[in-house]
Motif scaffolding. Structure first.
Motif, PDB file in Angstrom:
ATOM      1  N   GLY A 158       0.819  -1.211   0.000  1.00  0.00           N
ATOM      2  CA  GLY A 158       0.000   0.000   0.000  1.00  0.00           C
ATOM      3  C   GLY A 158       0.850   1.257   0.000  1.00  0.00           C
ATOM      4  N   LYS A 159       0.203   2.360  -0.331  1.00  0.00           N
ATOM      5  CA  LYS A 159       0.875   3.647  -0.357  1.00  0.00           C
ATOM      6  C   LYS A 159       1.230   4.098   1.057  1.00  0.00           C
ATOM      7  CE  LYS A 159       0.684   4.695  -4.814  1.00  0.00           C
ATOM      8  NZ  LYS A 159       1.890   4.980  -5.626  1.00  0.00           N
ATOM      9  N   ARG A 160       2.274   4.915   1.145  1.00  0.00           N
ATOM     10  CA  ARG A 160       2.702   5.503   2.410  1.00  0.00           C
ATOM     11  C   ARG A 160       2.555   7.023   2.337  1.00  0.00           C
ATOM     12  NH1 ARG A 160       2.711   0.265   2.969  1.00  0.00           N
ATOM     13  NH2 ARG A 160       4.413  -0.686   4.173  1.00  0.00           N
ATOM     14  N   GLY A 161       2.172   7.625   3.432  1.00  0.00           N
ATOM     15  CA  GLY A 161       2.168   9.072   3.542  1.00  0.00           C
ATOM     16  C   GLY A 161       3.376   9.509   4.355  1.00  0.00           C
ATOM     17  N   MET A 162       4.091  10.532   3.880  1.00  0.00           N
ATOM     18  CA  MET A 162       5.242  11.061   4.618  1.00  0.00           C
ATOM     19  C   MET A 162       5.269  12.573   4.476  1.00  0.00           C
ATOM     20  SD  MET A 162       8.334   8.335   3.783  1.00  0.00           S
ATOM     21  CE  MET A 162       9.244   8.659   5.302  1.00  0.00           C
ATOM     22  N   ARG A 163       5.736  13.250   5.530  1.00  0.00           N
ATOM     23  CA  ARG A 163       5.868  14.694   5.464  1.00  0.00           C
ATOM     24  C   ARG A 163       6.911  15.072   4.416  1.00  0.00           C
ATOM     25  NH1 ARG A 163       7.502  18.857  10.444  1.00  0.00           N
ATOM     26  NH2 ARG A 163       7.237  20.777   9.242  1.00  0.00           N
ATOM     27  N   LYS A 164       6.610  16.098   3.661  1.00  0.00           N
ATOM     28  CA  LYS A 164       7.489  16.522   2.574  1.00  0.00           C
ATOM     29  C   LYS A 164       8.639  17.348   3.141  1.00  0.00           C
ATOM     30  CE  LYS A 164       7.223  18.539  -2.062  1.00  0.00           C
ATOM     31  NZ  LYS A 164       6.324  19.273  -3.009  1.00  0.00           N
ATOM     32  N   GLY A 165       9.679  16.661   3.578  1.00  0.00           N
ATOM     33  CA  GLY A 165      10.830  17.327   4.161  1.00  0.00           C
ATOM     34  C   GLY A 165      11.817  16.305   4.693  1.00  0.00           C
ATOM     35  N   ALA A 166      13.004  16.787   5.045  1.00  0.00           N
ATOM     36  CA  ALA A 166      14.057  15.884   5.522  1.00  0.00           C
ATOM     37  C   ALA A 166      13.873  15.507   6.981  1.00  0.00           C
ATOM     38  CB  ALA A 166      15.420  16.545   5.322  1.00  0.00           C
ATOM     39  N   LYS A 167      13.446  16.460   7.797  1.00  0.00           N
ATOM     40  CA  LYS A 167      13.379  16.258   9.235  1.00  0.00           C
ATOM     41  C   LYS A 167      12.418  15.133   9.597  1.00  0.00           C
ATOM     42  CE  LYS A 167      12.523  18.817  13.504  1.00  0.00           C
ATOM     43  NZ  LYS A 167      11.916  20.045  14.054  1.00  0.00           N
ATOM     44  N   ALA A 168      12.840  14.284  10.494  1.00  0.00           N
ATOM     45  CA  ALA A 168      12.123  13.080  10.970  1.00  0.00           C
ATOM     46  C   ALA A 168      12.191  11.947   9.955  1.00  0.00           C
ATOM     47  CB  ALA A 168      10.676  13.369  11.359  1.00  0.00           C
ATOM     48  N   ASN A 169      12.072  12.248   8.659  1.00  0.00           N
ATOM     49  CA  ASN A 169      12.142  11.175   7.672  1.00  0.00           C
ATOM     50  C   ASN A 169      13.516  10.511   7.645  1.00  0.00           C
ATOM     51  OD1 ASN A 169       9.507  11.466   6.808  1.00  0.00           O
ATOM     52  ND2 ASN A 169      10.024  12.893   5.167  1.00  0.00           N
ATOM     53  N   LEU A 170      14.571  11.319   7.731  1.00  0.00           N
ATOM     54  CA  LEU A 170      15.912  10.735   7.718  1.00  0.00           C
ATOM     55  C   LEU A 170      16.146   9.886   8.959  1.00  0.00           C
ATOM     56  CD1 LEU A 170      18.097  13.692   6.351  1.00  0.00           C
ATOM     57  CD2 LEU A 170      16.998  11.831   5.090  1.00  0.00           C
TER      58      LEU A 170
END
Length: 355
Positions: A158-170
């Protein structure tokens, strides 16, 4: 385009907001509701002063623009900790004397009553919030359990939602790749560590729908556009408890931090802004906000006052980021790291996104 539209709408409204006794810029949605109920309504009842809220995707961006343009129409802004440090370093927000803040309910001085690091030269924390991931239980009855599962689209399609930015994702990418929470920032300090984080993001890039406003992840889940999404924990709580959505938070790999209040340089109602700040960050009001959203108060003396959600039946403790059972493999966001590296990593993230 969406962000520009949101900012344009907000800025267009500033002419009306300037007539209010005080204007607070925040993040909208259920978070704004918690501030209106926990701070603003009691403040108006106590003082007769009106409070107008303005919602944008990230208040730090328009605050910087307004101060640099010499056209400040907001008195208080709610921003992330690292952004507050950066705004302070750039001289864009007022310094705040901790002595002006009220003592705790038990008389403990504010400097001792707030959690460690919650008061800085230019900011006062209100909440501890967390970036987590959540999923739709109708799609995964057994459910993912770890951050690694979020990145495993074979086991959990399934698709994933992620905040559009580096912070927290990295940070989340490294934890999903096996880096212990305690070693995440030491790893990200190295070029190899940054490469490793982006390599992990590469594995799901084609399955990601990017979000920018905190209200979007619950909506993406509700609309079935994503099977799971990173999100602010309070937004998922609000959707699940107040709207009955079948959403479950996964606390493994959560990245938690303070949200703080700052006063922009040139605020039109400086003294009133200080009065509101003192009121809003008092023991009682921080606890009152916690009855509306699952973010932990930044004062120690507020904790014993946190009880039930405003529905009168849901215990708030288990839903707080700082609840002991939620802190396994939890990562405190490093404001020092992001204050120093945000511009560089954001540039790399945007370049990666465009590839």
């Amino acid at each position: 385009m969406k962000k520009l539209l949101v900012l344009s709408t907000a800025l267009t409204s500033f002419g009306l907001a300037a007539q209010a006794d005080i204007t607070v810029m925040s993040w909208g949605g259920s978070y704004e509701t918690s501030q209106v109920e926990g701070y603003n309504k009691p403040y108006t009842a106590a003082t007769g002063k009106n409070v107008t809220m303005m919602a944008v995707d990230n208040p730090a961006t328009p605050i910087k623009a307004m101060v640099e343009a010499g056209n400040v129409t907001v008195d208080i802004a709610d921003v992330e900790y690292a952004d507050a440090i950066r705004l302070c370093d750039e001289g864009l927000v007022e310094t705040i004397d901790p002595a002006m803040l009220p003592a705790g309910a038990d008389g403990t001085p504010a400097t001792e009553d707030f959690l460690p690091g919650a008061i800085t030269d230019c900011a006062v924390a209100s909440i501890v919030f967390s970036t987590v991931f959540a999923y739709d239980t109708t799609k995964f009855p057994e459910g993912p359990k770890t951050m690694a599962d979020f990145f495993d689209t074979a086991k959990f399609p399934g698709k994933r939602g992620m905040r559009k930015g580096a912070k927290a994702n990295l940070e989340m990418a490294l934890m999903a790749d096996g880096v212990p929470a305690a070693d995440v920032y030491a790893t990200l300090e190295t070029p190899e560590g940054v490469d490793r984080a982006f390599a992990k993001l590469d594995t799901i890039k084609g399955d990601v729908i990017w979000w920018e406003a905190g209200a979007q992840p619950p909506q993406l889940l509700a609309d079935g556009e994503v099977a799971m999404s990173t999100a602010y924990n309070g937004r998922i709580f609000a959707a699940a408890v107040t709207e009955g959505k079948p959403f479950q938070v996964v606390w493994d790999g959560q990245v938690y931090e303070y949200d703080v209040f700052v006063i922009p340089k040139g605020a039109p109602n400086l003294e009133e802004a200080k009065e509101w700040l003192k009121f809003a960050t008092s023991t009682e009001q921080l606890a009152a906000q916690a009855a509306w959203i699952s973010y932990g108060p930044a004062r120690k003396s507020s904790a014993p006052l946190v009880g039930l959600f405003n529905d009168g039946k849901t215990e708030m403790g288990p839903h707080m980021p700082t609840s002991p059972e939620n802190m396994t493999n939890a990562l405190p966001s490093s404001f020092e790291f992001w204050a120093d590296r945000d511009a560089e990593l954001t540039e790399r993230f945007n370049a990666w996104l465009a590839q």
